[in-house]
Design an enzyme around this catalytic site. Sequence first.
Site, PDB file in Angstrom:
ATOM      1  N   GLU A   3       0.084  -2.253  -0.355  1.00 13.14           N
ATOM      2  CA  GLU A   3       1.521  -2.445  -0.452  1.00 13.14           C
ATOM      3  C   GLU A   3       1.897  -3.819   0.081  1.00 13.14           C
ATOM      4  O   GLU A   3       1.067  -4.520   0.668  1.00 13.14           O
ATOM      5  CB  GLU A   3       2.287  -1.368   0.325  1.00 13.14           C
ATOM      6  CG  GLU A   3       2.040  -1.393   1.820  1.00 13.14           C
ATOM      7  CD  GLU A   3       2.785  -0.290   2.546  1.00 13.14           C
ATOM      8  OE1 GLU A   3       3.443   0.535   1.873  1.00 13.14           O
ATOM      9  OE2 GLU A   3       2.716  -0.242   3.775  1.00 13.14           O
ATOM     10  N   ARG A  25       9.136  -8.217   4.990  1.00 14.03           N
ATOM     11  CA  ARG A  25       9.824  -8.455   6.265  1.00 14.03           C
ATOM     12  C   ARG A  25       8.845  -9.012   7.284  1.00 14.03           C
ATOM     13  O   ARG A  25       7.645  -9.091   7.024  1.00 14.03           O
ATOM     14  CB  ARG A  25      10.398  -7.143   6.797  1.00 14.03           C
ATOM     15  CG  ARG A  25       9.328  -6.038   6.895  1.00 14.03           C
ATOM     16  CD  ARG A  25       9.813  -4.806   7.604  1.00 14.03           C
ATOM     17  NE  ARG A  25       8.914  -3.670   7.429  1.00 14.03           N
ATOM     18  CZ  ARG A  25       7.803  -3.475   8.102  1.00 14.03           C
ATOM     19  NH1 ARG A  25       7.412  -4.370   8.998  1.00 14.03           N
ATOM     20  NH2 ARG A  25       7.052  -2.416   7.882  1.00 14.03           N
ATOM     21  N   VAL A  28       5.807  -5.994  13.060  1.00 13.75           N
ATOM     22  CA  VAL A  28       5.713  -5.781  14.506  1.00 13.75           C
ATOM     23  C   VAL A  28       4.610  -6.650  15.104  1.00 13.75           C
ATOM     24  O   VAL A  28       4.775  -7.281  16.147  1.00 13.75           O
ATOM     25  CB  VAL A  28       5.432  -4.294  14.819  1.00 13.75           C
ATOM     26  CG1 VAL A  28       5.195  -4.087  16.315  1.00 13.75           C
ATOM     27  CG2 VAL A  28       6.578  -3.411  14.340  1.00 13.75           C
ATOM     28  N   LYS A  75       6.695   1.419  -4.703  1.00  8.98           N
ATOM     29  CA  LYS A  75       5.237   1.268  -4.611  1.00  8.98           C
ATOM     30  C   LYS A  75       4.543   1.432  -5.964  1.00  8.98           C
ATOM     31  O   LYS A  75       3.556   0.762  -6.257  1.00  8.98           O
ATOM     32  CB  LYS A  75       4.673   2.275  -3.603  1.00  8.98           C
ATOM     33  CG  LYS A  75       5.283   2.184  -2.208  1.00  8.98           C
ATOM     34  CD  LYS A  75       5.021   0.836  -1.571  1.00  8.98           C
ATOM     35  CE  LYS A  75       5.412   0.805  -0.103  1.00  8.98           C
ATOM     36  NZ  LYS A  75       6.853   0.893   0.154  1.00  8.98           N
TER      37      LYS A  75
END
Length: 447
Positions: free
Chosen positions: A288, A292, A295, A116
């Site tokens: 950030e 991926r 959800v 980060k």
Amino acid sequence: MIRKVLIANRGEIAVRIIRACKELGIKTVAIYSEADKDAMHTQLADEAICVGKPKSKDSYLNESNIISAAVITKCNAIHPGFGFLSENAEFAAICEECNIKFIGPSSKTISIMGDKSRAREIMKNADVPIIPGSDGIIENVEDAFLEAERIVYPVMIKAALGGGGKGIRIVQNKNELENAYFTAKTEAKVNFGDDTIYMEKFIENPRHIEFQILGDEYGNIVHLGERDCTVQRRNQKVLEEAPSTILSDELRHEMGKAAISAAKAVNYVNAGTIEFLVDKYGHFYFMEMNTRIQVEHPITEMITSIDIVKEQLKIANGERLEFSQDNIEIKGHAIECRINAENPSKGFIPSPGKIEFLNLPGGNGIRVDTAVFTGYTIPPTYDSMIAKLIAYGRNRDEAINKMLRALEEFVIEGIENNIEFQIDILNNEKFRLGDYDTSFISKEYNL
């Protein structure tokens, strides 16, 4: 050419990926732990192979067993889903070395954006607005005091390799700093194996807005609009909606442009998310990047009619994006409620156990992403999410009303769940007005 995909995950996301693969004519292999032998994803895949004992470290995080499973079943690609190994640069690198396509960005990109502190510097150089903070990592508690005075309280101490709300401490004044510093480092070490931390200005009562991006191997990058993930409990998302109620067309355009700049700064390939905080003055800051699938990706699929998981597979297969930014049209409104096996009245304590009866809602504009069924036993070993309930309407009011109707139809017997809590949120006057921030649940429900 991707011929066969091993899904290195479990639960609803594994089912979601298997379905997308089947629709594209791609063979699938499910992995499972001993606790998941009879899970839905093992039944839907073309093949299933056990990779270890119930604990995640012995199965879904067991890199060598997963790679061996891929080799044994002759898979030439691995989809990590979210969680587990999805943002593990080392695992992605192993896939690359074994000539197995990792369906996601490169290991180099994951490594860069997973740090980060380093990601902040890259975004700063790309002229993406960042939250004021430390120039690099905090080496010791003395430096923490100096940085906090420079940044001005309140501040956030954050794990450099963090995620999922872990390794974060909010510090209101210097009297709280030392304890928060060492607590954050300890938590970071336990959860991520690395206690490196950095510091940011704490943006009070912001909105949490994320932009979904897609990038192919040929440098084409687009965004699919935003998702509002502000309704959270202890940094864990509870309910998401798209589009956000607070973004004007001008601000949406500006943030979307920044999201694409952020992705281009690291030559991003595949699906990812750029996360921003928006303060009460309408200023936005890069927080950030999630390298991926998320959800909450279904709500973006509902308002854009773009299948993000299929796009991941196509991109990994070397295909170009079939659409440009001008082709992407956002229609209507979508809401996602995370249905969890937990008891809100008892501090959200997990409620594993056997589902004695299950009735899933349906009807126009309703989607349920789940891997549970009547008779299924939810193990105590993994995340408590039972399902994702998604409602789509022509506008926000219609989406809310459809969601309320669907929640009333959703019946789960045998375990505790948070359905009533989700209904309370949707009926809350401030939520209905779109007047909420990240402190919404703590203020409205004292949680």
